[in-house]
Enzyme design. Structure first.
Site, PDB file in Angstrom:
ATOM      1  N   THR A 185      33.255  46.611  43.198  1.00 24.86           N
ATOM      2  CA  THR A 185      34.203  46.047  42.423  1.00 24.86           C
ATOM      3  C   THR A 185      33.532  44.675  42.011  1.00 24.86           C
ATOM      4  OG1 THR A 185      35.321  44.988  44.288  1.00 24.86           O
ATOM      5  CG2 THR A 185      36.314  47.177  43.395  1.00 24.86           C
ATOM      6  N   GLU A 330      37.734  51.658  41.128  1.00 24.96           N
ATOM      7  CA  GLU A 330      38.172  52.483  42.295  1.00 24.96           C
ATOM      8  C   GLU A 330      38.658  53.979  41.527  1.00 24.96           C
ATOM      9  OE1 GLU A 330      38.969  49.363  41.792  1.00 24.96           O
ATOM     10  OE2 GLU A 330      39.244  48.368  43.694  1.00 24.96           O
ATOM     11  N   LYS A 439      55.568  33.384  37.466  1.00 26.60           N
ATOM     12  CA  LYS A 439      56.637  33.483  38.049  1.00 26.60           C
ATOM     13  C   LYS A 439      57.424  32.018  37.598  1.00 26.60           C
ATOM     14  CE  LYS A 439      59.865  35.627  41.058  1.00 26.60           C
ATOM     15  NZ  LYS A 439      60.381  36.481  42.016  1.00 26.60           N
ATOM     16  N   TRP A 444      59.743  36.509  35.762  1.00 24.33           N
ATOM     17  CA  TRP A 444      58.197  36.978  35.396  1.00 24.33           C
ATOM     18  C   TRP A 444      58.077  36.880  34.250  1.00 24.33           C
ATOM     19  CZ3 TRP A 444      55.660  37.170  39.637  1.00 24.33           C
ATOM     20  CH2 TRP A 444      56.082  37.669  40.917  1.00 24.33           C
TER      21      TRP A 444
HETATM   22  P1  ADP Z   1      37.471  44.017  38.429  1.00 26.66           P
HETATM   23  O1  ADP Z   1      38.522  44.220  39.314  1.00 26.66           O
HETATM   24  O2  ADP Z   1      36.417  43.345  39.004  1.00 26.66           O
HETATM   25  O3  ADP Z   1      37.779  43.251  37.231  1.00 26.66           O
HETATM   26  P2  ADP Z   1      37.068  46.485  37.330  1.00 26.66           P
HETATM   27  O4  ADP Z   1      36.130  46.734  36.303  1.00 26.66           O
HETATM   28  O5  ADP Z   1      37.439  47.539  38.373  1.00 26.66           O
HETATM   29  O6  ADP Z   1      36.683  45.272  38.228  1.00 26.66           O
HETATM   30  O7  ADP Z   1      38.458  46.198  36.460  1.00 26.66           O
HETATM   31  C1  ADP Z   1      39.752  46.823  36.883  1.00 26.66           C
HETATM   32  C2  ADP Z   1      40.895  46.287  36.131  1.00 26.66           C
HETATM   33  O8  ADP Z   1      40.685  45.976  34.746  1.00 26.66           O
HETATM   34  C3  ADP Z   1      42.273  46.963  36.166  1.00 26.66           C
HETATM   35  O9  ADP Z   1      42.910  46.769  37.445  1.00 26.66           O
HETATM   36  C4  ADP Z   1      43.215  46.335  35.181  1.00 26.66           C
HETATM   37  O10 ADP Z   1      43.465  44.762  35.647  1.00 26.66           O
HETATM   38  C5  ADP Z   1      41.844  45.894  34.058  1.00 26.66           C
HETATM   39  N1  ADP Z   1      41.862  46.711  33.126  1.00 26.66           N
HETATM   40  C6  ADP Z   1      41.129  47.853  32.797  1.00 26.66           C
HETATM   41  N2  ADP Z   1      41.410  48.397  31.713  1.00 26.66           N
HETATM   42  C7  ADP Z   1      42.611  47.780  31.192  1.00 26.66           C
HETATM   43  C8  ADP Z   1      43.191  47.941  30.025  1.00 26.66           C
HETATM   44  N3  ADP Z   1      42.705  49.013  29.155  1.00 26.66           N
HETATM   45  N4  ADP Z   1      44.129  47.068  29.440  1.00 26.66           N
HETATM   46  C9  ADP Z   1      44.146  46.102  30.591  1.00 26.66           C
HETATM   47  N5  ADP Z   1      43.839  45.964  31.541  1.00 26.66           N
HETATM   48  C10 ADP Z   1      42.889  46.753  32.123  1.00 26.66           C
END
Ligand code: ADP
Length: 540
Positions: A185, A330, A439, A444
């Site tokens: 990640t 993940e 918050k 929220w």
């Molecule tokens: P990191 O956690 O380091 O950013 P990732 O590339 O695994 O790495 O990112 C996953 C996260 O990206 C998701 O948990 C979400 O918060 C965000 N995400 C992915 N796709 C979208 C989307 N289409 N719209 C909004 N958020 C998104």
């Protein structure tokens, strides 16, 4: 009673076997870091992957389960690594080139990479930490110019490594459950953690993501992969493209909007994948240079929220459909895609755009659920907001070497840390990351909802909203705004009025900071952790 069908393993070499057998002449075009254009076919990819697999086994003694790292741009040699490393029974560990040196050191040591394949233009990022990487036995240099030199010891040139190897050795036999690839990640919300994919998970992800209702990949497509191969394996599309016979265009480090637009035009690219900031930059460049049409039909966007305004602009100005997808490292990563269904034909254009701006419907063999604060699983009613949990055939079951059971529910679902709702038709909407929600006075506020609305303002290029501490309300939203043109003037009052039609008064930020740019993470997302830190230090 058991079924009586063959137990045929789903493995990465089988993807390449199929691609090269059925689509041998399909092209893979790479724009290399030195700006030269390279073109070859699926059959060439097959033969060279076999040579590389042979070299890994017989020159390096790579064994089943060994870790082999890649530190490279998107290009054909990186693609060969994607197939040859799992083909040798080892794990293809793609290392994010944009992390800090201490994170890179941590990741390589945590993975225990035995070899690292590195682009010549990137060696300077590894040189300072090489003495801290005891498991790495050698570095293999990709795309080295004649005058290349490095302080890395034990270096071998890629072409020298594979040139004398045969192209017909057998792949190493593996079980479909064996590890095939690993991504960490990017550490947006903590230390990077390894996610270890299996052969089976990669195969199933490739098949399902390619289905017509989702990304819809076939031998009619030519795909430009802007999303880096060092980030969640370019969203798994290299595998999906080879499986489905889609031609590929790989841009390496040529990621400036002008260069990407030229590639799209010259190569007649009809599908492309990238994060919203890339699409924002390309759109601005297209408008500035007066382009009126492009061969591109669909752009795939994910990793962060794509504002509905940008989806609309691409549709209106260029007839390009933006397909919004959601996922995480993940989840391999594609877990949901927002494609409209035939019953949506009757919707107005406005309604269609807003539906496409949702994060979409779950793929087959992936299940999403919303769990409320009290632990109750919510109905798909478009109203009940809670944490998104996911399970499925390409969803993480455990982190690599990290006992992190708090990321999983008692009944085994993965807790994403994203907050959202699912409507009656099964369309997911991400309202925020739990850590970024604001918050205020017990209510929220969604930072994402504010951002995408502010970004719909004609004078705004980018906007990110973070929570700042407040004595009365606990937290209040603060908006950081980048204007399109420096000469554009926009007052906080104007933005507040612009927001007033969509938000309750308490949700509208009191404070606005205008900046030249917004801090971004290694993969181009707004870096809210850094922004909160800068704010605390009075440097925002
Ligand atoms: P990191 O956690 O380091 O950013 P990732 O590339 O695994 O790495 O990112 C996953 C996260 O990206 C998701 O948990 C979400 O918060 C965000 N995400 C992915 N796709 C979208 C989307 N289409 N719209 C909004 N958020 C998104």
């Amino acid at each position: 009673m058991l079924g009586l069908m063959m137990d045929y393993p789903l493995t990465i070499p089988s993807i390449l076997e199929h691609g090269a057998r059925i689509f041998p002449g399909k092209e893979i075009i790479s724009y290399l870091p030195d700006k030269t254009r390279h073109q070859y076919t699926f059959l060439d990819l097959y033969k060279r992957s076999k040579k590389l697999m042979h070299a890994l086994r017989y020159k390096f003694g790579v064994k089943k389960g060994d870790m082999v790292g890649t530190f490279a741009w998107n290009h054909y040699q990186h693609l060969e690594l994607y197939f040859a490393i799992p083909g040798a029974g080892a794990v293809c560990h793609t290392i994010n080139i944009r992390l800090s040196s201490s994170q890179t050191e941590f990741i390589i040591n945590n993975a225990e990479d035995r070899y690292v394949f590195v682009d010549a233009t990137l060696v300077s990022l590894l040189e300072p930490i090489a003495s801290l990487l005891p498991t790495v036995e050698a570095y293999i240099i990709l795309n080295a110019a004649k005058d290349f030199s490095t302080s890395l010891s034990n270096c071998i040139h890629y072409e020298d490594l594979i040139s004398d190897c045969p192209d017909d050795s057998a792949w190493v036999e593996v079980s479909e459950h064996d590890a095939s690839a690993m991504c960490f990640t990017s550490g947006t919300t903590g230390l990077p953690k390894g996610v270890l994919y299996s052969h089976r998970s990669v195969c199933l992800h490739s098949i399902m993501a390619s289905l017509p209702n989702y990304v819809c990949i076939s031998s009619s497509n030519k795909m430009l992969l802007i999303v880096p191969q060092f980030h969640v394996m370019a969203w798994g599309f290299p595998f999906a493209a080879v499986l489905c016979g889609a031609a590929l265009v790989l841009p390496s480090s040529l990621l400036q909007p002008e260069a990407l637009i030229k590639m799209i035009i010259d190569e007649k690219v009809d599908k492309a994948a990238g994060v919203p900031t890339i699409w924002q930059g390309i759109y601005a460049c297209l408008k500035k240079n007066g382009h009126s049409s492009l061969p591109l039909k669909e752009l795939l966007v994910g990793g962060a929220s794509m504002p509905a305004s940008l989806i609309e602009n691409y549709q209106k100005d260029f007839g390009i459909k933006a397909l919004h997808a959601w996922g995480m490292t993940e989840t391999s990563p594609v877990a949901s895609v927002s494609r409209l269904q035939p019953e949506h034909d009757a919707l107005s254009e406005y309604e269609k755009i807003n539906r496409r701006a949702l994060q979409g419907q779950q793929l087959p063999f992936v299940e999403l659920r919303i769990v409320m604060e009290d632990g109750v699983v919510a109905a798909w009613d478009g109203k009940s907001v809670g944490e998104i949990q996911v399970r499925g055939a390409w969803v993480i079951g455990d982190y690599f070497k990290t006992n992190n059971r708090e990321s999983f529910s008692e009944d085994g679902w993965f807790k994403t840390g994203d907050v959202g709702v699912i409507d009656k038709e099964g369309y997911l909407q991400i309202t925020d990351r739990a850590k970024d929600l604001i918050k205020s006075g017990g209510e929220w506020i969604s930072s994402v909802a504010l951002e995408v609305t502010i970004m719909a303002h004609a004078k705004v290029k980018e906007a990110a909203v973070i929570a700042i501490p407040d004595e009365i309300w606990t937290e209040r939203p603060l908006a950081v705004v980048v204007l399109n043109e420096e000469k554009d003037l926009l007052s906080p009052e104007e933005i507040k009025n612009f927001l007033a039609t969509s938000f309750a008064k308490y949700q509208i930020p009191d404070k606005f900071i205008f900046r030249q740019e917004i801090p971004k993470t290694s993969v181009g997302k707004f870096d809210k952790k850094r922004m909160r830190q800068l704010y605390t230090e009075g440097k925002l």
